[in-house]
Design a protein around this motif. Sequence first.
Motif, PDB file in Angstrom:
ATOM      1  N   ARG A  18      47.510  46.388  59.965  1.00  0.00           N
ATOM      2  CA  ARG A  18      46.485  45.606  58.455  1.00  0.00           C
ATOM      3  C   ARG A  18      46.913  44.045  59.125  1.00  0.00           C
ATOM      4  O   ARG A  18      45.275  43.220  58.857  1.00  0.00           O
ATOM      5  N   GLN A  19      48.249  43.728  59.373  1.00  0.00           N
ATOM      6  CA  GLN A  19      47.670  42.172  59.508  1.00  0.00           C
ATOM      7  C   GLN A  19      46.883  41.993  60.777  1.00  0.00           C
ATOM      8  O   GLN A  19      46.217  40.633  60.893  1.00  0.00           O
ATOM      9  N   ILE A  22      43.296  42.212  60.011  1.00  0.00           N
ATOM     10  CA  ILE A  22      42.768  40.938  58.506  1.00  0.00           C
ATOM     11  C   ILE A  22      42.268  39.601  59.288  1.00  0.00           C
ATOM     12  O   ILE A  22      41.793  38.906  59.200  1.00  0.00           O
ATOM     13  N   ARG A  26      38.674  37.729  60.036  1.00  0.00           N
ATOM     14  CA  ARG A  26      39.149  36.322  59.729  1.00  0.00           C
ATOM     15  C   ARG A  26      37.863  35.460  60.420  1.00  0.00           C
ATOM     16  O   ARG A  26      37.088  34.794  60.174  1.00  0.00           O
ATOM     17  N   THR A  64      41.051  52.942  49.046  1.00  0.00           N
ATOM     18  CA  THR A  64      40.245  51.847  47.924  1.00  0.00           C
ATOM     19  C   THR A  64      39.084  51.879  46.652  1.00  0.00           C
ATOM     20  O   THR A  64      38.357  53.118  46.922  1.00  0.00           O
ATOM     21  N   LYS A  78      39.853  45.460  43.917  1.00  0.00           N
ATOM     22  CA  LYS A  78      39.787  45.527  44.963  1.00  0.00           C
ATOM     23  C   LYS A  78      40.247  46.088  45.771  1.00  0.00           C
ATOM     24  O   LYS A  78      41.053  44.779  45.506  1.00  0.00           O
ATOM     25  N   SER A  79      40.217  46.145  47.479  1.00  0.00           N
ATOM     26  CA  SER A  79      40.931  46.410  48.249  1.00  0.00           C
ATOM     27  C   SER A  79      40.672  44.960  49.180  1.00  0.00           C
ATOM     28  O   SER A  79      39.493  44.548  49.541  1.00  0.00           O
ATOM     29  N   GLU A  80      41.627  44.248  49.190  1.00  0.00           N
ATOM     30  CA  GLU A  80      42.215  43.419  50.207  1.00  0.00           C
ATOM     31  C   GLU A  80      41.092  44.043  52.110  1.00  0.00           C
ATOM     32  O   GLU A  80      40.913  42.759  52.055  1.00  0.00           O
ATOM     33  N   LEU A  81      41.688  43.859  52.132  1.00  0.00           N
ATOM     34  CA  LEU A  81      41.470  44.955  53.613  1.00  0.00           C
ATOM     35  C   LEU A  81      39.936  45.623  53.321  1.00  0.00           C
ATOM     36  O   LEU A  81      39.809  44.717  54.062  1.00  0.00           O
ATOM     37  N   VAL A  83      37.353  44.331  51.608  1.00  0.00           N
ATOM     38  CA  VAL A  83      36.408  43.169  51.836  1.00  0.00           C
ATOM     39  C   VAL A  83      36.983  42.250  52.332  1.00  0.00           C
ATOM     40  O   VAL A  83      35.764  41.711  53.436  1.00  0.00           O
ATOM     41  N   GLU A  84      38.182  42.141  52.661  1.00  0.00           N
ATOM     42  CA  GLU A  84      38.488  41.639  54.475  1.00  0.00           C
ATOM     43  C   GLU A  84      37.508  42.132  55.841  1.00  0.00           C
ATOM     44  O   GLU A  84      36.465  41.298  56.662  1.00  0.00           O
ATOM     45  N   GLU A  87      33.154  41.484  54.950  1.00  0.00           N
ATOM     46  CA  GLU A  87      32.231  40.604  55.817  1.00  0.00           C
ATOM     47  C   GLU A  87      32.198  40.136  57.024  1.00  0.00           C
ATOM     48  O   GLU A  87      31.087  39.907  57.223  1.00  0.00           O
TER      49      GLU A  87
END
Length: 109
Positions: A18-19, A22, A26, A64, A78-81, A83-84, A87
Amino acid sequence: ETRGRLMIRKLCSHLSPRQLYITVARAIKEEKDLELAQQLVQTFSWVLLTAIETKSLREELLQTAPLDLPGQTGQAAKSELFVELLEAWFHNPVSALALCLWAEQDDFA
């Protein structure tokens, strides 16, 4: 390309997938070379949707909640994963579509 996929899978088995995803998403958003960004998204997408090492990410994406499109009402979490990733995944339309379909975000697909 095959070695790149293998390296991503190995990283996911030794680090938090996951990290890692993300962080990579980014970085892809900031990438100036659009062709490189597109290839990175394609490779990371393939690993995300097929590798055993990313099964936990796929399960999280399935959890999600539906996201609201602009102009719609409602309070969806919202799921951070998602959405990240989305994008960054916009650099590769096919990968973005696959991500939306996997996460059951039909309005975005």
